[in-house]
Design a protein around this motif. Structure first.
Motif, mmCIF file in Angstrom:
data_model
loop_
_atom_site.group_PDB
_atom_site.id
_atom_site.type_symbol
_atom_site.label_atom_id
_atom_site.label_comp_id
_atom_site.label_asym_id
_atom_site.label_seq_id
_atom_site.Cartn_x
_atom_site.Cartn_y
_atom_site.Cartn_z
ATOM 1 N N TRP A 94 0.855 -1.194 0.000
ATOM 2 C CA TRP A 94 0.000 0.000 0.000
ATOM 3 C C TRP A 94 0.882 1.230 0.000
ATOM 4 O O TRP A 94 1.832 1.324 0.764
ATOM 5 N N VAL A 95 0.568 2.182 -0.922
ATOM 6 C CA VAL A 95 1.334 3.417 -1.015
ATOM 7 C C VAL A 95 0.360 4.573 -0.692
ATOM 8 O O VAL A 95 -0.665 4.741 -1.380
ATOM 9 N N PRO A 96 0.664 5.388 0.342
ATOM 10 C CA PRO A 96 -0.252 6.496 0.700
ATOM 11 C C PRO A 96 -0.384 7.487 -0.459
ATOM 12 O O PRO A 96 0.503 7.602 -1.316
ATOM 13 N N ASN A 97 -1.495 8.279 -0.469
ATOM 14 C CA ASN A 97 -1.662 9.277 -1.524
ATOM 15 C C ASN A 97 -1.423 10.695 -1.014
ATOM 16 O O ASN A 97 -1.602 11.654 -1.741
ATOM 17 N N ALA A 98 -0.995 10.805 0.276
ATOM 18 C CA ALA A 98 -0.666 12.132 0.819
ATOM 19 C C ALA A 98 0.193 11.943 2.049
ATOM 20 O O ALA A 98 0.139 10.882 2.711
ATOM 21 N N PHE A 99 1.001 12.973 2.360
ATOM 22 C CA PHE A 99 1.745 12.958 3.631
ATOM 23 C C PHE A 99 2.033 14.396 4.025
ATOM 24 O O PHE A 99 1.966 15.317 3.198
ATOM 25 N N ALA A 110 11.070 5.507 -6.369
ATOM 26 C CA ALA A 110 11.523 6.826 -6.870
ATOM 27 C C ALA A 110 10.354 7.808 -6.879
ATOM 28 O O ALA A 110 9.183 7.412 -7.035
ATOM 29 N N ILE A 111 10.701 9.143 -6.737
ATOM 30 C CA ILE A 111 9.686 10.226 -6.743
ATOM 31 C C ILE A 111 10.129 11.304 -7.738
ATOM 32 O O ILE A 111 11.317 11.675 -7.770
ATOM 33 N N PHE A 112 9.127 11.815 -8.528
ATOM 34 C CA PHE A 112 9.409 12.848 -9.544
ATOM 35 C C PHE A 112 8.480 14.047 -9.313
ATOM 36 O O PHE A 112 7.364 13.881 -8.808
ATOM 37 N N ASP A 113 8.980 15.256 -9.707
ATOM 38 C CA ASP A 113 8.063 16.417 -9.649
ATOM 39 C C ASP A 113 7.216 16.421 -10.922
ATOM 40 O O ASP A 113 7.392 15.554 -11.799
ATOM 41 N N ARG A 114 6.359 17.430 -11.030
ATOM 42 C CA ARG A 114 5.414 17.430 -12.147
ATOM 43 C C ARG A 114 6.083 17.615 -13.490
ATOM 44 O O ARG A 114 5.475 17.354 -14.536
ATOM 45 N N TRP A 115 7.350 18.042 -13.490
ATOM 46 C CA TRP A 115 8.079 18.190 -14.752
ATOM 47 C C TRP A 115 8.960 16.957 -15.082
ATOM 48 O O TRP A 115 9.752 16.971 -15.995
ATOM 49 N N GLY A 116 8.816 15.942 -14.249
ATOM 50 C CA GLY A 116 9.532 14.684 -14.529
ATOM 51 C C GLY A 116 10.942 14.617 -13.981
ATOM 52 O O GLY A 116 11.689 13.674 -14.284
ATOM 53 N N GLN A 117 11.287 15.611 -13.132
ATOM 54 C CA GLN A 117 12.635 15.567 -12.566
ATOM 55 C C GLN A 117 12.640 14.699 -11.300
ATOM 56 O O GLN A 117 11.814 14.870 -10.411
ATOM 57 N N LYS A 118 13.610 13.734 -11.253
ATOM 58 C CA LYS A 118 13.708 12.797 -10.092
ATOM 59 C C LYS A 118 14.234 13.577 -8.890
ATOM 60 O O LYS A 118 15.290 14.191 -8.947
ATOM 61 N N LYS A 138 16.119 21.465 1.053
ATOM 62 C CA LYS A 138 15.132 22.558 1.139
ATOM 63 C C LYS A 138 13.736 21.953 1.129
ATOM 64 O O LYS A 138 13.499 20.931 0.483
ATOM 65 N N LEU A 139 12.851 22.588 1.882
ATOM 66 C CA LEU A 139 11.474 22.107 1.935
ATOM 67 C C LEU A 139 10.840 22.209 0.550
ATOM 68 O O LEU A 139 10.978 23.211 -0.164
ATOM 69 N N SER A 140 10.162 21.118 0.182
ATOM 70 C CA SER A 140 9.457 21.124 -1.105
ATOM 71 C C SER A 140 8.101 21.802 -0.929
ATOM 72 O O SER A 140 7.477 21.738 0.131
ATOM 73 N N PRO A 141 7.627 22.427 -1.984
ATOM 74 C CA PRO A 141 6.319 23.117 -1.880
ATOM 75 C C PRO A 141 5.175 22.115 -1.905
ATOM 76 O O PRO A 141 5.332 20.981 -2.337
ATOM 77 N N ASN A 142 3.997 22.616 -1.422
ATOM 78 C CA ASN A 142 2.796 21.793 -1.557
ATOM 79 C C ASN A 142 2.557 21.559 -3.042
ATOM 80 O O ASN A 142 2.509 22.477 -3.838
ATOM 81 N N ASP A 143 2.378 20.258 -3.355
ATOM 82 C CA ASP A 143 2.193 19.970 -4.784
ATOM 83 C C ASP A 143 1.848 18.495 -4.919
ATOM 84 O O ASP A 143 1.827 17.726 -3.941
ATOM 85 N N VAL A 144 1.615 18.122 -6.157
ATOM 86 C CA VAL A 144 1.381 16.709 -6.473
ATOM 87 C C VAL A 144 2.662 16.161 -7.094
ATOM 88 O O VAL A 144 3.221 16.766 -8.012
ATOM 89 N N TYR A 145 3.097 15.005 -6.604
ATOM 90 C CA TYR A 145 4.354 14.385 -7.060
ATOM 91 C C TYR A 145 4.060 12.965 -7.564
ATOM 92 O O TYR A 145 3.114 12.294 -7.116
ATOM 93 N N ILE A 146 4.857 12.525 -8.490
ATOM 94 C CA ILE A 146 4.664 11.205 -9.104
ATOM 95 C C ILE A 146 5.657 10.228 -8.488
ATOM 96 O O ILE A 146 6.827 10.560 -8.281
ATOM 97 N N VAL A 181 0.441 8.894 -7.642
ATOM 98 C CA VAL A 181 0.753 10.269 -7.264
ATOM 99 C C VAL A 181 0.543 10.410 -5.773
ATOM 100 O O VAL A 181 -0.199 9.623 -5.159
ATOM 101 N N VAL A 182 1.243 11.418 -5.193
ATOM 102 C CA VAL A 182 1.105 11.695 -3.784
ATOM 103 C C VAL A 182 1.027 13.204 -3.607
ATOM 104 O O VAL A 182 1.664 13.952 -4.333
ATOM 105 N N HIS A 183 0.209 13.603 -2.634
ATOM 106 C CA HIS A 183 0.052 15.025 -2.344
ATOM 107 C C HIS A 183 0.890 15.378 -1.133
ATOM 108 O O HIS A 183 0.776 14.742 -0.083
ATOM 109 N N LEU A 184 1.764 16.390 -1.309
ATOM 110 C CA LEU A 184 2.531 16.907 -0.170
ATOM 111 C C LEU A 184 1.741 18.055 0.395
ATOM 112 O O LEU A 184 1.464 19.041 -0.298
#
Length: 667
Positions: free
Chosen positions: A577-582, A608-616, A634-642, A662-665
């Motif tokens: 099971w992979v959570p969809n938010a943290f 692995a985790i990527f931002d919305r532009w596909g950067q690992k 550095k703290l990542s912004p609130n966003d959706v990550y893959i 996807v996961v929501h930060l």
């Protein structure tokens, strides 16, 4: 028993032939020179007669005739069985009381050697084909058999020649006066002698030396009993040393014959021992003399008063004042020799003046340990005229079996010596440390003995009768009272509390696998095992999900230990099971993002985790590692990550599984 029963048996002759033929076939021994025999036999025990065989010519030339006698010997002849003659040594340690010489026997010469373990010894190998002696038949009480005759010619220098001998036989004592009077003769012939004259006579008589003339019943002063069990000589009886004297015409040739034979049958061997060097010209010096104490004054007489003499002493420190006198007096120990000059040359006779009896020893004071004792007291390697023990016994040795003071008094030539010894008996110390013991856990014990003793020694190094111990092991105590020792030991086994470890608290297995859980304790005699599935074995094998609990008890000490394990059985990947938010806000709740699984071991894992532009921005191959919401610290912004997950478990079949989402930060 066989030999005794043969006497008087009508089939005796045939049996002797039979036995003799067998022994003749087996016995093919070469003759050995006297020198070689002597060297070899020097290694034999000093308290036993040494007997060997050699050529009769050597016996006469090298053994019988005394050194320095200058007696011309010729025409040596021997008649009889070839093994019936020989030589002996070490006779001083036996009842013979002569050190060495020649043996002539109606049996086999070496049969004379002790111990006396056969009261009826007969050497059958001589056989019935050995004739008797016509010379001895004249004096015997019957017909002679198995005769042995040693003869030779000689030229004496004086009117008298003497020699010493001992007559011994197995016929003693039981066949005295039974018409089996084995006999010895010493026959001399030559100028001034009519025929062949026998000079081997009972002293002071005209009786020949034979069984019936010297024994325990008559002429007893010349007889020595040698009972069964005596260690040095085989014969059952023997004479004391006898001396034969020859009356001769100086410088003339004489013939002498020494003969011994059985009488009226061929059974029970008889021996004649002729002293080495005793065939010599007579002087008045006599045999070697033993002096009992210092301060003596002894006269030596050369005899031969019409002849010139010359005295010497082998000790160069001793000077003889009047060395040409026929009689001299000496007061020092040593060997004195006189040379007598005759019409045919000269001869030398010697005599030793010796300490009568050196100090004797029957051993050291001895302590025996235990409840019984047995010790034989004797003077080793020496023979005396008589013995007197503290219990009035007169044997050469005394066997003692109780504690006490024992003494021996010996007499040799009138000289007396005494020695004593104390034999003690000490019971062994009695110690008992008890039975081997098991103790439970830590302990402090006292072990030891109440026995009073001189010394105590533990294997721990302690030297007290009792010690404190707090460790398991083997404890050994040696106790010594005087020189008597006892030993005991005890094993103390310490049993400790124990723990169980049947494995990791939680374990996963595939649905087709099994898992064996083991307590590690296999002593089923002293331990009780109980599993919650009902098993009482040290191990169980399972293949079902559940909690497995085990209980083990030490029956001796009542120690108990527990352990348990949760086992999960799964298929494929199991549940992933992979959570969809943290929310990475450091409140310790949902701060890290990672997959969650009911299994803990994977054959392959990459998350692995990527931002919305596909950067690992995160990657891990460790299932226990997750993303904490930071990118380059550095703290990542609130966003959706893959996210992507490549995974293969132990139970997976085929290729690696791929998952994504996807996961929501949220902050």
């Amino acid at each position: 028993m066989l030999i005794i029963s043969l006497r008087g048996c009508i089939f005796k002759k045939n049996l002797i032939y039979f036995v003799n033929d067998i022994i003749k076939f087996l016995r093919k021994l070469p003759k050995i020179s006297l020198l070689i025999i002597t060297i070899l036999l020097q290694q034999i025990a000093k308290s036993q007669l040494i007997v060997g065989e050699t050529d009769p010519i050597i016996l006469v030339s090298n053994v019988l005739v005394g050194k320095g006698q200058n007696i011309k010997i010729s025409n040596i002849q021997y008649t009889g069985y070839n093994r019936a003659s020989g030589f002996f040594e070490n006779g001083k340690s036996t009842k013979l009381n002569m050190e060495a010489g020649i043996i002539l026997s109606s049996g086999v010469a070496i049969g004379a050697k002790g111990p006396n373990n056969n009261p009826s010894k007969t050497s059958f190998e001589t056989g019935s084909n050995m004739p008797g002696s016509a010379l001895l038949d004249v004096f015997a009480v019957g017909k002679t058999f198995d005769a042995v005759i040693l003869q030779f010619d000689f030229v004496p220098q004086t009117e008298e020649i003497v020699f010493n001998y001992v007559f011994a036989s197995e016929e003693y004592l039981e066949y005295v006066d039974q018409n089996f009077s084995d006999i010895f003769g010493f026959f001399i012939s030559g100028p001034g002698i009519s025929g062949e004259q026998n000079v081997a006579l009972v002293p002071g008589t005209n009786l020949p030396v034979c069984i019936d003339n010297i024994n325990h019943l008559r002429n007893t002063s010349y007889f020595i009993n040698n009972p069964n069990g005596e260690k040095t000589l085989q014969a059952d009886g023997l004479t004391k040393i006898l001396t034969a004297t020859l009356k001769l015409v100086p410088c003339q040739t004489y013939t002498i014959k020494l003969a011994v034979a059985d009488v009226n049958d061929r059974l029970l061997d008889t021996y004649v021992f002729i002293e080495s060097g005793s065939f010599k010209h007579k002087t008045n010096m006599g045999r070697d003399t033993f002096i009992c104490k210092d301060g003596f004054d002894v006269e030596l007489d050369a005899g031969n008063y019409t002849r010139k003499v010359k005295w010497t002493c082998k000790d160069p420190k001793i000077t003889i004042t009047d060395d040409t006198a026929h009689k001299i007096r000496v007061n020092a120990y040593g060997e004195y020799c006189v040379e007598v000059f005759t019409d045919c040359g000269s001869f030398i006779n010697c005599k030793k003046i010796l300490p009568g009896v050196a100090n004797i020893s029957i051993g050291n004071d001895t302590l025996f340990c235990g409840d019984t004792l047995s010790k034989t007291l004797t003077v080793a390697n020496r023979v005396f005229d008589s013995y007197l023990w503290s219990d009035s016994s007169t044997d050469p040795e005394l066997v003692v079996n109780k504690k006490g003071l024992y003494w021996l008094e010996v007499n040799n030539g009138g000289c007396i010596k005494r020695d004593s010894v104390f034999i003690d008996l000490q019971p062994l110390p009695k110690i008992d440390l008890g039975n081997d013991t098991i103790v439970c856990g830590d302990f402090d014990l006292i072990i030891g003995t109440n026995t009073i003793a001189d010394r105590y020694l533990w294997n721990t190094g302690d030297t007290l009768s009792r010690i404190h111990i707090n460790k398991g092991g083997k404890y050994i105590l040696k106790v010594e009272e005087r020189t008597c020792k006892a030993i005991d030991s005890i094993i103390v086994t310490k049993r400790n509390k124990f723990n169980l470890n049947i494995g990791s608290p939680r374990t996963e297995i595939c649905n087709n696998d099994t898992l064996t859980l083991r307590t590690g304790i296999y002593d089923t005699l002293n331990f009780i095992t109980k599993w919650n599935n009902g098993s009482s074995n040290p191990s169980i094998t399972i293949n079902q999900t559940g909690r497995y609990t085990v209980w083990v008890k030490d029956k001796l000490c009542n120690f108990i230990a527990y352990d348990s394990m949760d086992v999960d059985v799964y298929k494929g990947l199991g549940n992933v099971w992979v959570p969809n938010a943290f929310t990475p806000d450091n409140n310790l709740l949902n701060d890290v993002f990672k997959p969650v699984s009911d299994i803990s071991t994977f054959n392959y894992y990459k998350f692995a985790i990527f931002d919305r532009w596909g950067q690992k921005i995160f990657e891990s191959t460790n299932p226990q590692s997750g993303w904490d919401g930071f990118i380059n610290n550095k703290l990542s912004p609130n966003d959706v990550y893959i996210w992507t997950l490549y995974i293969k478990s132990n139970c997976s079949n085929g290729n690696i599984n791929f998952l994504k989402g996807v996961v929501h930060l949220v902050r």
